[in-house]
Design a protein around this motif. Sequence first.
Motif, PDB file in Angstrom:
ATOM      1  N   HIS A  90      -7.423   0.915   1.036  1.00  0.00           N
ATOM      2  CA  HIS A  90      -6.390   0.868  -0.003  1.00  0.00           C
ATOM      3  C   HIS A  90      -6.372  -0.479  -0.721  1.00  0.00           C
ATOM      4  O   HIS A  90      -6.052  -1.513  -0.120  1.00  0.00           O
ATOM      5  CB  HIS A  90      -5.010   1.140   0.603  1.00  0.00           C
ATOM      6  CG  HIS A  90      -3.933   1.222  -0.433  1.00  0.00           C
ATOM      7  ND1 HIS A  90      -3.909   2.209  -1.390  1.00  0.00           N
ATOM      8  CD2 HIS A  90      -2.869   0.436  -0.693  1.00  0.00           C
ATOM      9  CE1 HIS A  90      -2.870   2.023  -2.184  1.00  0.00           C
ATOM     10  NE2 HIS A  90      -2.220   0.945  -1.795  1.00  0.00           N
ATOM     11  N   HIS A  92      -5.980  -2.126  -5.111  1.00  0.00           N
ATOM     12  CA  HIS A  92      -5.822  -1.860  -6.552  1.00  0.00           C
ATOM     13  C   HIS A  92      -6.738  -2.824  -7.287  1.00  0.00           C
ATOM     14  O   HIS A  92      -6.392  -3.995  -7.473  1.00  0.00           O
ATOM     15  CB  HIS A  92      -4.374  -2.078  -6.972  1.00  0.00           C
ATOM     16  CG  HIS A  92      -3.407  -1.165  -6.280  1.00  0.00           C
ATOM     17  ND1 HIS A  92      -2.922  -0.014  -6.872  1.00  0.00           N
ATOM     18  CD2 HIS A  92      -2.858  -1.203  -5.048  1.00  0.00           C
ATOM     19  CE1 HIS A  92      -2.098   0.601  -6.031  1.00  0.00           C
ATOM     20  NE2 HIS A  92      -2.037  -0.103  -4.912  1.00  0.00           N
ATOM     21  N   HIS A 249       0.788   6.726  -2.475  1.00  0.00           N
ATOM     22  CA  HIS A 249       1.576   5.885  -1.560  1.00  0.00           C
ATOM     23  C   HIS A 249       2.687   6.718  -0.923  1.00  0.00           C
ATOM     24  O   HIS A 249       3.205   7.628  -1.552  1.00  0.00           O
ATOM     25  CB  HIS A 249       2.244   4.734  -2.316  1.00  0.00           C
ATOM     26  CG  HIS A 249       1.305   3.800  -3.008  1.00  0.00           C
ATOM     27  ND1 HIS A 249       0.738   4.075  -4.229  1.00  0.00           N
ATOM     28  CD2 HIS A 249       0.846   2.567  -2.654  1.00  0.00           C
ATOM     29  CE1 HIS A 249      -0.030   3.047  -4.597  1.00  0.00           C
ATOM     30  NE2 HIS A 249       0.014   2.126  -3.658  1.00  0.00           N
ATOM     31  N   HIS A 288       0.433   3.072   3.437  1.00  0.00           N
ATOM     32  CA  HIS A 288       1.654   2.538   4.049  1.00  0.00           C
ATOM     33  C   HIS A 288       2.250   3.430   5.148  1.00  0.00           C
ATOM     34  O   HIS A 288       1.936   3.250   6.306  1.00  0.00           O
ATOM     35  CB  HIS A 288       2.702   2.162   2.997  1.00  0.00           C
ATOM     36  CG  HIS A 288       2.169   1.220   1.968  1.00  0.00           C
ATOM     37  ND1 HIS A 288       1.605   0.015   2.311  1.00  0.00           N
ATOM     38  CD2 HIS A 288       2.046   1.331   0.615  1.00  0.00           C
ATOM     39  CE1 HIS A 288       1.186  -0.605   1.209  1.00  0.00           C
ATOM     40  NE2 HIS A 288       1.430   0.176   0.173  1.00  0.00           N
ATOM     41  N   ASP A 339      -4.566  -3.555   0.348  1.00  0.00           N
ATOM     42  CA  ASP A 339      -3.553  -3.348  -0.698  1.00  0.00           C
ATOM     43  C   ASP A 339      -3.468  -4.517  -1.666  1.00  0.00           C
ATOM     44  O   ASP A 339      -2.391  -4.850  -2.146  1.00  0.00           O
ATOM     45  CB  ASP A 339      -2.169  -3.035  -0.111  1.00  0.00           C
ATOM     46  CG  ASP A 339      -1.213  -2.511  -1.181  1.00  0.00           C
ATOM     47  OD1 ASP A 339      -1.686  -2.003  -2.217  1.00  0.00           O
ATOM     48  OD2 ASP A 339       0.024  -2.631  -0.984  1.00  0.00           O
TER      49      ASP A 339
HETATM   50 ZN   LIG Z   1      -0.875   0.132  -3.151  1.00  0.00          ZN
END
Ligand SMILES: [Zn+2]
Length: 463
Positions: A90, A92, A249, A288, A339
């Motif tokens: 995970h 971005h 998420h 998460h 993340d």
């Molecule tokens: Zn995220």
Amino acid sequence: MSGTLGAGRLATVDLPNAAPFAIRARLLSPLADGSTLHEPDGLVVIDDTGRLAFVGPASDAEAAGVSRQVLADALDLLPWVVMPGLVDLHAHLPQLPNAGLGAGLDLLTWLDRYIFPLERAFDAATAERVAPLAWRAFAAAGTTTAMVYGAVYEASLDATFRAAESHGIRAIVGKVMMDRITYDPTIDPGAILDQSLDESARLIERWHGADAGRLQYAVTPRFAVSCSAEMLRESASLAAATGAYWQTHVSEDRGEIAEVARLFPEARDYVDVYDRAGGLGARTVLAHGVHLSDRELARLVESGTRVAHCPVSNLFLASGVMPLGRYLEAGLGVGLGSDVAGGPDLSLFSVMRVGFYAQHARQVAGVDRGDGGPVLTPLEWLRLGSLDGARVLGLDDVIGSLEVGKEADMIAIDPAFVAPLQGQAPDDDPADLASRLIFRSHPDMVRAAWVRGRRLDGPGARG
Ligand SMILES: [Zn+2]
């Protein structure tokens, strides 16, 4: 070969760029049967298809059929450590330039100030500039498989995939879908759903399964707060129809959970929002899951849905501390995620370190009331970041460990970078070695990374 190995920061060596090749090194890897491979003087032989043809003690190689020529040509990297490449479930990618900024802000202010401006500006030209650097940064951190969110623009996703194609990293990428909140001013709100589905479908056609499966697509509705029930449902059926992954998420933050309950009053809980959309299953990765109820946990386990655990991000944004041990005991499939930029660091070694501290903090602060489950050992954290991550993606028969027949996705680490004192000998014990790599990880310790035996740009560029 030039330079001197084991000299830490000054070590240079001509590393093999493409299969076939053989390397003599210390080997450390989780194995599919639950045990750990540790060979102080090991050999890996990579065949011309980029697969592991031999893994084991160098002294056993000849008896196992490795030719004298291959043995003689093997590059001696001792005392370096060769491990499976890490799997980041995970991140971005467009947010990477702002990693490490905005500490102490609440989530919405942080998004407004540091994140949405970057994603809004992530057009094709920006992607062409940033994505090649981002893939190199993943590889430098020891990550050879990355599952990432892009921005909303189709052309920027093409540029991101093209960069992964030429870099060589194993990547799963998706265009972010949002129809409740969006930062794309060029799009008519009434047309967002159809346009977003069409763009995702075209990207799947172009990229899902490219280079014999090295590149894959994940249909990526951002999360329930920014997607209508219809978008969640349509995106899940697009993923099911095409065999793409589905990523979003879940249950990150108490405020977010309350907002989802307000937006989806008919749903029993947050997980049920995705269940009703048809989004749960073995091709789904939810980031998460910090605050899951017992019912939600049981439903994820029952449906085979997997979770990307992102402990650095969860503490950076004050979201909470996941009861990891309890989830694992319940049978949940879990791997690790950086993340970025919710997490400031791409390194999964850092994620393991903070994850370990977070589990201890849960215990000493008394928040787990004894139901947090056991705290993982360093070797278990390494497994979580490699073989377990591969299992989350359904790729554990292909990557995630050093085992014969698997594709050679692996990294080489110079343990001199994690020694407390200059010249201090590396630890003999594999658990001690794992502990040093996690608790004393160094940004330059990963000296090489390969996918299918092809060396990736990134590691060693700074050191
Ligand atoms: Zn995220």
